[in-house]
Enzyme design. Structure first.
Site, PDB file in Angstrom:
ATOM      1  N   ASP A  34     -15.329  26.966 -13.088  1.00 30.60           N
ATOM      2  CA  ASP A  34     -16.330  27.566 -12.215  1.00 30.60           C
ATOM      3  C   ASP A  34     -15.886  29.018 -11.958  1.00 30.60           C
ATOM      4  O   ASP A  34     -14.756  29.387 -12.292  1.00 30.60           O
ATOM      5  CB  ASP A  34     -16.395  26.744 -10.924  1.00 30.60           C
ATOM      6  CG  ASP A  34     -17.215  27.432  -9.848  1.00 30.60           C
ATOM      7  OD1 ASP A  34     -18.365  27.809 -10.136  1.00 30.60           O
ATOM      8  OD2 ASP A  34     -16.698  27.602  -8.728  1.00 30.60           O
ATOM      9  N   ASP A  36     -17.215  31.451  -8.775  1.00 31.71           N
ATOM     10  CA  ASP A  36     -17.078  31.789  -7.352  1.00 31.71           C
ATOM     11  C   ASP A  36     -16.136  30.834  -6.630  1.00 31.71           C
ATOM     12  O   ASP A  36     -16.293  29.616  -6.742  1.00 31.71           O
ATOM     13  CB  ASP A  36     -18.449  31.733  -6.660  1.00 31.71           C
ATOM     14  CG  ASP A  36     -19.372  32.844  -7.135  1.00 31.71           C
ATOM     15  OD1 ASP A  36     -18.936  34.004  -7.162  1.00 31.71           O
ATOM     16  OD2 ASP A  36     -20.535  32.543  -7.473  1.00 31.71           O
TER      17      ASP A  36
END
Length: 270
Positions: A34, A36
């Site tokens: 991922d 953020d």
């Protein structure tokens, strides 16, 4: 399932597929990241708001947000920033300043220095391609990633960053524009077919609630790396308690990228 507009059976598509397969068909492990709060230690959508006048958005704009429709909300935010005179270089420099999560650069160095047959590295994010590419290029980490799956974003002639949804899907758990489990399943299936064999293990490094859905599809040899005490970690823990046996993957919580390196060292040594 083919992407819209992709030729289903053209020779070009076939030769591209066989080329990419020959480049990376020998990888032992597939690792998803991922972006953020995982690679970077903030949320890029929040950071871009600091480029706005007064470093915040007007109330009327914030009030247009509807749960499950965050992508459409961000489209309006980016349009507002353009109207306020925020430029491409303003947005790029705001992205470049975001700090990496603790230990993440160490983790990237580890992945880069491994033999080429060890890891195929993929980024999977509900941010957007412009934010991610800007940050990765500044960090010198772009070549590490075999693929980036994120919401497409490009500047139009008026200097506005135009954001689009990644895809449509039927998952009830995820926002309307992106189900990461759909992307993980399709990617693993397609790559397994191209390679002619499965990966030894699939790993997933994340933090958020939308990183929980994809790790539900992992098997008992695979590894979920949830950021410690973030929503993904809590959801895995709750699932273990409520439905024992439902969550299959090995779970390795992390506070620093170095925690991930330690476990990956063990995996490659097997």
């Amino acid at each position: 399932s083919h992407c819209k507009g992709e030729p289903a059976d053209s020779t070009r598509a076939k030769s591209m597929a066989s080329n990419s397969a020959s480049i990376s068909s020998d990888k032992r492990f597939l690792i998803f990241f991922d972006f953020d709060e995982t690679i970077v230690d903030e949320t890029s959508d929040d950071v871009v708001v600091q480029a706005a006048p007064g470093q915040h958005l007007p109330g009327w704009l914030k009030d247009t947000y509807q749960p499950g429709h965050y992508n459409e909300y961000m489209q309006r935010v980016l349009a507002y920033l353009a109207e306020q005179g925020v430029t491409e270089s303003d947005i790029r420099s705001s992205m470049e300043k975001i700090p990496a999560t603790p230990g993440m650069i160490t983790l990237f160095q580890f992945l880069r220095t491994r033999p080429p047959q060890d890891f195929e590295v993929v980024l999977l994010s509900d941010a957007n391609t412009f934010f991610i590419e800007a940050w990765l290029r500044r960090a010198g980490a772009r070549p590490l990633f075999h693929r980036i799956f994120s919401n497409p974003a490009t500047f139009n002639r008026d200097g506005r960053l135009v954001l689009r949804p990644f895809h449509a899907h039927d998952c009830m758990r995820c926002p309307s524009n992106m189900c990461k489990q759909v992307i993980v399943r399709e990617y693993v299936a397609r790559r397994t077919q191209e390679r002619g064999r499965p990966y030894q293990r699939v790993c997933y490094v994340g933090d958020g609630a939308n990183d929980f859905c994809p790790v539900l599809s992992l098997g008992p040899r695979d590894v979920a790396f949830p950021r410690r005490d973030f929503p993904m970690h809590r959801l895995i823990t709750e699932t273990h308690e409520a439905m024992p046996g439902e969550f299959k993957a090995v779970t390795v919580p992390w506070s620093s990228g170095e925690d991930v390196v330690q476990r990956l060292r063990k995996l490659v040594a097997e």
